[in-house]
Design a protein around this motif. Structure first.
Motif, mmCIF file in Angstrom:
data_model
loop_
_atom_site.group_PDB
_atom_site.id
_atom_site.type_symbol
_atom_site.label_atom_id
_atom_site.label_comp_id
_atom_site.label_asym_id
_atom_site.label_seq_id
_atom_site.Cartn_x
_atom_site.Cartn_y
_atom_site.Cartn_z
ATOM 1 N N GLU A 267 0.829 -1.206 0.000
ATOM 2 C CA GLU A 267 0.000 0.000 0.000
ATOM 3 C C GLU A 267 0.865 1.259 0.000
ATOM 4 O O GLU A 267 0.525 2.246 -0.667
ATOM 5 N N LEU A 268 1.968 1.214 0.713
ATOM 6 C CA LEU A 268 2.848 2.374 0.815
ATOM 7 C C LEU A 268 3.473 2.702 -0.538
ATOM 8 O O LEU A 268 3.471 3.863 -0.968
ATOM 9 N N MET A 269 3.984 1.700 -1.243
ATOM 10 C CA MET A 269 4.652 1.939 -2.522
ATOM 11 C C MET A 269 3.655 2.291 -3.623
ATOM 12 O O MET A 269 3.950 3.101 -4.501
ATOM 13 N N SER A 270 2.469 1.683 -3.577
ATOM 14 C CA SER A 270 1.434 2.044 -4.544
ATOM 15 C C SER A 270 1.000 3.493 -4.343
ATOM 16 O O SER A 270 0.791 4.241 -5.308
ATOM 17 N N GLY A 271 0.876 3.896 -3.079
ATOM 18 C CA GLY A 271 0.512 5.275 -2.775
ATOM 19 C C GLY A 271 1.571 6.266 -3.212
ATOM 20 O O GLY A 271 1.263 7.353 -3.716
ATOM 21 N N TYR A 272 2.835 5.881 -3.046
ATOM 22 C CA TYR A 272 3.935 6.762 -3.460
ATOM 23 C C TYR A 272 3.939 6.932 -4.974
ATOM 24 O O TYR A 272 4.122 8.048 -5.479
ATOM 25 N N ALA A 273 3.723 5.844 -5.714
ATOM 26 C CA ALA A 273 3.683 5.922 -7.175
ATOM 27 C C ALA A 273 2.531 6.814 -7.633
ATOM 28 O O ALA A 273 2.687 7.661 -8.523
ATOM 29 N N ALA A 274 1.354 6.634 -7.023
ATOM 30 C CA ALA A 274 0.190 7.438 -7.388
ATOM 31 C C ALA A 274 0.411 8.908 -7.079
ATOM 32 O O ALA A 274 0.032 9.793 -7.858
ATOM 33 N N ALA A 275 1.044 9.193 -5.947
ATOM 34 C CA ALA A 275 1.314 10.581 -5.568
ATOM 35 C C ALA A 275 2.296 11.234 -6.534
ATOM 36 O O ALA A 275 2.131 12.398 -6.924
ATOM 37 N N SER A 276 3.319 10.492 -6.948
ATOM 38 C CA SER A 276 4.354 11.049 -7.820
ATOM 39 C C SER A 276 3.786 11.457 -9.172
ATOM 40 O O SER A 276 4.119 12.517 -9.698
ATOM 41 N N VAL A 277 2.928 10.619 -9.761
ATOM 42 C CA VAL A 277 2.363 10.959 -11.069
ATOM 43 C C VAL A 277 1.217 11.951 -10.942
ATOM 44 O O VAL A 277 0.664 12.384 -11.949
ATOM 45 N N SER A 278 0.861 12.310 -9.709
ATOM 46 C CA SER A 278 -0.159 13.336 -9.471
ATOM 47 C C SER A 278 0.463 14.657 -9.051
ATOM 48 O O SER A 278 -0.252 15.617 -8.741
ATOM 49 N N GLY A 279 1.798 14.693 -9.025
ATOM 50 C CA GLY A 279 2.488 15.923 -8.662
ATOM 51 C C GLY A 279 2.518 16.205 -7.176
ATOM 52 O O GLY A 279 2.740 17.350 -6.757
ATOM 53 N N ILE A 280 2.312 15.191 -6.357
ATOM 54 C CA ILE A 280 2.329 15.352 -4.896
ATOM 55 C C ILE A 280 3.691 14.915 -4.366
ATOM 56 O O ILE A 280 4.141 13.800 -4.634
ATOM 57 N N GLY A 281 4.353 15.782 -3.627
ATOM 58 C CA GLY A 281 5.672 15.489 -3.094
ATOM 59 C C GLY A 281 5.638 14.427 -2.012
ATOM 60 O O GLY A 281 4.624 14.222 -1.340
ATOM 61 N N CYS A 282 6.768 13.768 -1.852
ATOM 62 C CA CYS A 282 6.880 12.678 -0.877
ATOM 63 C C CYS A 282 6.512 13.121 0.534
ATOM 64 O O CYS A 282 5.845 12.402 1.265
ATOM 65 N N ARG A 283 6.919 14.320 0.905
ATOM 66 C CA ARG A 283 6.683 14.797 2.271
ATOM 67 C C ARG A 283 5.231 15.217 2.505
ATOM 68 O O ARG A 283 4.813 15.397 3.649
ATOM 69 N N GLU A 284 4.481 15.416 1.432
ATOM 70 C CA GLU A 284 3.080 15.814 1.581
ATOM 71 C C GLU A 284 2.160 14.623 1.857
ATOM 72 O O GLU A 284 1.049 14.796 2.360
ATOM 73 N N ILE A 285 2.598 13.430 1.500
ATOM 74 C CA ILE A 285 1.718 12.262 1.537
ATOM 75 C C ILE A 285 1.147 11.991 2.927
ATOM 76 O O ILE A 285 -0.078 11.835 3.069
ATOM 77 N N ILE B 43 18.950 4.580 -8.178
ATOM 78 C CA ILE B 43 18.002 3.495 -8.374
ATOM 79 C C ILE B 43 16.593 4.090 -8.374
ATOM 80 O O ILE B 43 16.237 4.863 -7.486
ATOM 81 N N PHE B 44 15.781 3.707 -9.367
ATOM 82 C CA PHE B 44 14.474 4.327 -9.542
ATOM 83 C C PHE B 44 13.361 3.289 -9.632
ATOM 84 O O PHE B 44 13.498 2.285 -10.333
ATOM 85 N N ASP B 45 12.279 3.560 -8.923
ATOM 86 C CA ASP B 45 11.040 2.819 -9.158
ATOM 87 C C ASP B 45 10.116 3.753 -9.936
ATOM 88 O O ASP B 45 10.536 4.836 -10.370
ATOM 89 N N MET B 46 8.879 3.360 -10.134
ATOM 90 C CA MET B 46 7.971 4.169 -10.947
ATOM 91 C C MET B 46 7.772 5.564 -10.353
ATOM 92 O O MET B 46 7.802 6.568 -11.061
ATOM 93 N N GLY B 47 7.557 5.629 -9.043
ATOM 94 C CA GLY B 47 7.311 6.907 -8.397
ATOM 95 C C GLY B 47 8.500 7.839 -8.470
ATOM 96 O O GLY B 47 8.379 9.015 -8.816
ATOM 97 N N LEU B 48 9.676 7.323 -8.157
ATOM 98 C CA LEU B 48 10.881 8.153 -8.152
ATOM 99 C C LEU B 48 11.279 8.549 -9.566
ATOM 100 O O LEU B 48 11.763 9.657 -9.798
#
Length: 285
Positions: free
Chosen positions: A71-89, A127-132
Motif C-alpha cells: 500500500e505504501l509503494m502504490s501510494g507513493y507511485a500514485a502521488a508522484s504521477v499526481s504531482g504530490i511530493g513525498c513529504r506531503e503524503i 536506483i528508480f522505481d515508478m514513483g521516483l
C-alpha cells in the motif's frame, strides 16, 4: 509505449543531464537502475519488518509488513504521477480521515519517515522505481533547457490512447508537447469510468485538452465486431441494472472453473482462443 516506459527511456538516454541537475544522486554510474513495483514492495516489506522488530514502529497497525509495503509503494507511485511530493503524503492521508486519532497520526508520520529514507537511499544510488522515476523526470530532466528543446525537436507526431485514464503527469506532458507538434490525435472516452493506473485524473486531462482539439465523435465501434459490442452492452446492463436482456443472435457461451491466479486465467483464455482459431477455424472478430 506507456508513460513509465517513455520516462525510463528518457532518463536512460539523457542520464548525464539528470546527474547534472540532481545533486542528490551521489553514485555517478553510467546509467540508472530501474526496479519493478514487485521488487520495491518486497524490499520495503523487509525494511518495515526490521524496523518493527528493532524500533517498534506501527504498534497500532495489525496489517502484515508486506501488505503495508504494498500500500505504501502504490501510494507513493500514485502521488508522484499526481504531482504530490513525498513529504506531503502523510499529512494528506491523515487530513482525509473522518476520525483522527493520535495512533493514526503517529502511523502516518512513521510512513513518511520510511518514504523519506527510501527516497534518499534510492536517489543516492541512482536506483528508480515508478514513483521516483516520475518525480526525477518531471522535477529535473523535463526542466532542463537543453532536454526540453531536444524533446520538441524529436517529437512531431503524438497519438494518445485512453486519455481519460491519464494521470496528471501524463496530462502535463501532452500539454507541454502540443505547441511543437505537427499532428496530435487523442482518443478519449467521456463515458468510461475505468481508471487503470494509480493517480488517474480524467477531469485534469479534460481541462488540459479543452479548446485545443477538433472533436470527432465515433458513433459505432471500431475496435471489435458489432456483435461483441452489443454483447458487452447487454452483459453490462444485466449486471449493473439486474436486467434480463438477451442477444438475438445465435451464440455459444463457455463457462470454466475459476482460476486461483489471474495469470492462470489469462493463460487459459489465450490457449482457448488460439485453439478456436487454429483448430476450429473461427475467424477473430
Amino acid at each position: 509505449t506507456s508513460y513509465y516506459g517513455f520516462i525510463r527511456e528518457e532518463l536512460t538516454l539523457y542520464y548525464p543531464m539528470v546527474l547534472e541537475g540532481c545533486s542528490d544522486i551521489t553514485c555517478r554510474q553510467m546509467a540508472p537502475v530501474f526496479l519493478p513495483l514487485e521488487c520495491t514492495r518486497f524490499l520495503m516489506g523487509l525494511v518495515i519488518e526490521h524496523r518493527r522488530r528493532s524500533m517498534g514502529i506501527f504498534p497500532s497497525v495489525a496489517a502484515a509488513s508486506f501488505r503495508l509495503a504494498s500500500e505504501l509503494m502504490s501510494g507513493y507511485a500514485a502521488a508522484s504521477v499526481s504531482g504530490i511530493g513525498c513529504r506531503e503524503i502523510p499529512q494528506r492521508l491523515y487530513s482525509s480521515l473522518e476520525v483522527k486519532t493520535e495512533d493514526r497520526r503517529e502511523a502516518y508520520e512513521q510512513e513518511g519517515e520510511l518514504l523519506a529514507d527510501y527516497r534518499k537511499k534510492c536517489l543516492n544510488l541512482g536506483i528508480f522505481d515508478m514513483g521516483l522515476a516520475a518525480e526525477v523526470y518531471n522535477g529535473c530532466l523535463l526542466k532542463h533547457e537543453k532536454y526540453a528543446g531536444r524533446l520538441h525537436d524529436r517529437v512531431k507526431h503524438l497519438l494518445v490512447d485512453d486519455a481519460h485514464q491519464c494521470t496528471a503527469a501524463e496530462a502535463d506532458l501532452v500539454d507541454f508537447l502540443i505547441p511543437g507538434l505537427k499532428t496530435c490525435m487523442v482518443a478519449f472516452n467521456p463515458g468510461s469510468e475505468a481508471q487503470s493506473l494509480p493517480g488517474s485524473d480524467r477531469s485534469y486531462m479534460e481541462e488540459k485538452l479543452s479548446g485545443k482539439f477538433r472533436t470527432i465523435e465515433l458513433g459505432k465501434p471500431h475496435t471489435c465486431s458489432v456483435f461483441m459490442y452489443e454483447f458487452s452492452e447487454m452483459l453490462s446492463d444485466n449486471i449493473q441494472a439486474s436486467g434480463s436482456r438477451r442477444i438475438e443472435n445465435d451464440v455459444s457461451l463457455e463457462r470454466h472453473p475459476e482460476s486461483e491466479l489471474r495469470s492462470d486465467m489469462l493463460q487459459e483464455i489465450g490457449d482457448r482462443v488460439s485453439s478456436l482459431v487454429d483448430e476450429d477455424g473461427y475467424k477473430p472478430s
